[in-house]
Design a protein around this motif. Structure first.
Motif, PDB file in Angstrom:
ATOM      1  N   PHE A  60       0.767  -1.236   0.000  1.00 11.27           N
ATOM      2  CA  PHE A  60       0.000   0.000   0.000  1.00 11.27           C
ATOM      3  C   PHE A  60       0.804   1.295   0.000  1.00 11.27           C
ATOM      4  O   PHE A  60       0.274   2.328  -0.401  1.00 11.27           O
ATOM      5  N   THR A  61       2.036   1.270   0.432  1.00 13.57           N
ATOM      6  CA  THR A  61       2.747   2.546   0.534  1.00 13.57           C
ATOM      7  C   THR A  61       4.080   2.599  -0.199  1.00 13.57           C
ATOM      8  O   THR A  61       4.552   3.691  -0.504  1.00 13.57           O
ATOM      9  N   ALA A  62       4.693   1.465  -0.504  1.00  9.89           N
ATOM     10  CA  ALA A  62       6.021   1.484  -1.125  1.00  9.89           C
ATOM     11  C   ALA A  62       5.992   2.137  -2.503  1.00  9.89           C
ATOM     12  O   ALA A  62       6.784   3.036  -2.790  1.00  9.89           O
ATOM     13  N   HIS A  63       5.087   1.689  -3.370  1.00 11.18           N
ATOM     14  CA  HIS A  63       5.041   2.277  -4.713  1.00 11.18           C
ATOM     15  C   HIS A  63       4.629   3.745  -4.693  1.00 11.18           C
ATOM     16  O   HIS A  63       5.297   4.568  -5.326  1.00 11.18           O
ATOM     17  N   PRO A  64       3.548   4.127  -3.988  1.00 12.15           N
ATOM     18  CA  PRO A  64       3.234   5.558  -3.945  1.00 12.15           C
ATOM     19  C   PRO A  64       4.409   6.406  -3.448  1.00 12.15           C
ATOM     20  O   PRO A  64       4.680   7.474  -4.004  1.00 12.15           O
ATOM     21  N   ALA A  65       5.122   5.912  -2.456  1.00 15.63           N
ATOM     22  CA  ALA A  65       6.285   6.656  -1.962  1.00 15.63           C
ATOM     23  C   ALA A  65       7.368   6.768  -3.028  1.00 15.63           C
ATOM     24  O   ALA A  65       8.049   7.787  -3.131  1.00 15.63           O
ATOM     25  N   SER A  66       7.515   5.727  -3.843  1.00 18.86           N
ATOM     26  CA  SER A  66       8.555   5.754  -4.883  1.00 18.86           C
ATOM     27  C   SER A  66       8.264   6.789  -5.961  1.00 18.86           C
ATOM     28  O   SER A  66       9.179   7.218  -6.666  1.00 18.86           O
ATOM     29  N   VAL A  67       7.007   7.198  -6.077  1.00 14.99           N
ATOM     30  CA  VAL A  67       6.651   8.251  -7.039  1.00 14.99           C
ATOM     31  C   VAL A  67       6.265   9.540  -6.322  1.00 14.99           C
ATOM     32  O   VAL A  67       5.599  10.410  -6.876  1.00 14.99           O
ATOM     33  N   GLU A  68       6.672   9.631  -5.067  1.00 11.10           N
ATOM     34  CA  GLU A  68       6.509  10.824  -4.243  1.00 11.10           C
ATOM     35  C   GLU A  68       5.048  11.221  -4.069  1.00 11.10           C
ATOM     36  O   GLU A  68       4.674  12.379  -4.198  1.00 11.10           O
ATOM     37  N   GLU A  69       4.208  10.224  -3.769  1.00 13.37           N
ATOM     38  CA  GLU A  69       2.797  10.464  -3.500  1.00 13.37           C
ATOM     39  C   GLU A  69       2.395   9.711  -2.244  1.00 13.37           C
ATOM     40  O   GLU A  69       2.988   8.690  -1.908  1.00 13.37           O
ATOM     41  N   SER A  70       1.371  10.218  -1.561  1.00 11.42           N
ATOM     42  CA  SER A  70       0.775   9.463  -0.457  1.00 11.42           C
ATOM     43  C   SER A  70      -0.139   8.415  -1.078  1.00 11.42           C
ATOM     44  O   SER A  70      -0.424   8.440  -2.280  1.00 11.42           O
ATOM     45  N   TYR A  71      -0.649   7.509  -0.255  1.00  9.41           N
ATOM     46  CA  TYR A  71      -1.584   6.510  -0.760  1.00  9.41           C
ATOM     47  C   TYR A  71      -2.807   7.201  -1.373  1.00  9.41           C
ATOM     48  O   TYR A  71      -3.250   6.853  -2.464  1.00  9.41           O
ATOM     49  N   GLY A  72      -3.353   8.190  -0.681  1.00 10.37           N
ATOM     50  CA  GLY A  72      -4.534   8.897  -1.179  1.00 10.37           C
ATOM     51  C   GLY A  72      -4.275   9.626  -2.486  1.00 10.37           C
ATOM     52  O   GLY A  72      -5.097   9.596  -3.404  1.00 10.37           O
ATOM     53  N   ARG A 111       5.585  13.673 -13.132  1.00  5.58           N
ATOM     54  CA  ARG A 111       6.750  13.008 -12.539  1.00  5.58           C
ATOM     55  C   ARG A 111       8.001  13.856 -12.671  1.00  5.58           C
ATOM     56  O   ARG A 111       8.812  13.929 -11.763  1.00  5.58           O
ATOM     57  N   SER A 112       8.165  14.519 -13.811  1.00  3.85           N
ATOM     58  CA  SER A 112       9.332  15.374 -13.995  1.00  3.85           C
ATOM     59  C   SER A 112       9.306  16.542 -13.027  1.00  3.85           C
ATOM     60  O   SER A 112      10.323  16.906 -12.454  1.00  3.85           O
ATOM     61  N   ALA A 113       8.126  17.128 -12.836  1.00  2.00           N
ATOM     62  CA  ALA A 113       8.005  18.258 -11.916  1.00  2.00           C
ATOM     63  C   ALA A 113       8.298  17.823 -10.485  1.00  2.00           C
ATOM     64  O   ALA A 113       8.965  18.531  -9.736  1.00  2.00           O
ATOM     65  N   LYS A 114       7.815  16.649 -10.092  1.00  2.00           N
ATOM     66  CA  LYS A 114       8.041  16.163  -8.738  1.00  2.00           C
ATOM     67  C   LYS A 114       9.506  15.861  -8.485  1.00  2.00           C
ATOM     68  O   LYS A 114      10.012  16.064  -7.400  1.00  2.00           O
TER      69      LYS A 114
END
Length: 84
Positions: free
Chosen positions: A6-18, A67-70
């Motif tokens: 639930f959290t590893a992938h969202p974190a890898s793209v600099e997003e929360s789960y929500g 993604r580039s902006a983040k």
């Protein structure tokens, strides 16, 4: 296990789960709508002539921009694999 699912992938793209849920859900709806238009195009070739390619191009452009902006990246990612 919870973190990986639930959290590893969202974190890898600099997003929360929500945040990831909203972004991925939006992409899913756009792909479904685009797919329906392509299905109509399959039956009636004169309708939605560019629906598939325009949907993929638009979603890829959004993903590349977000993604580039983040990440503060200066090089452009050219792959659709970053959508979800």
């Amino acid at each position: 296990m919870f973190k990986r699912l639930f959290t590893a992938h969202p974190a890898s793209v600099e997003e929360s789960y929500g945040q990831h849920f909203i972004v991925a859900g939006g992409f899913a709806l756009a792909m479904l709508f685009g797919g329906l238009r392509v299905l109509i195009h399959a039956f009636i070739p004169g309708f939605f002539i560019n629906a598939g390619s325009s949907t993929v191009k638009r979603l890829n452009a959004i993903m590349v921009t977000q993604r580039s902006a983040k990440r503060g990246a200066t090089s452009e990612m050219n792959s659709i694999e970053y959508i979800i």
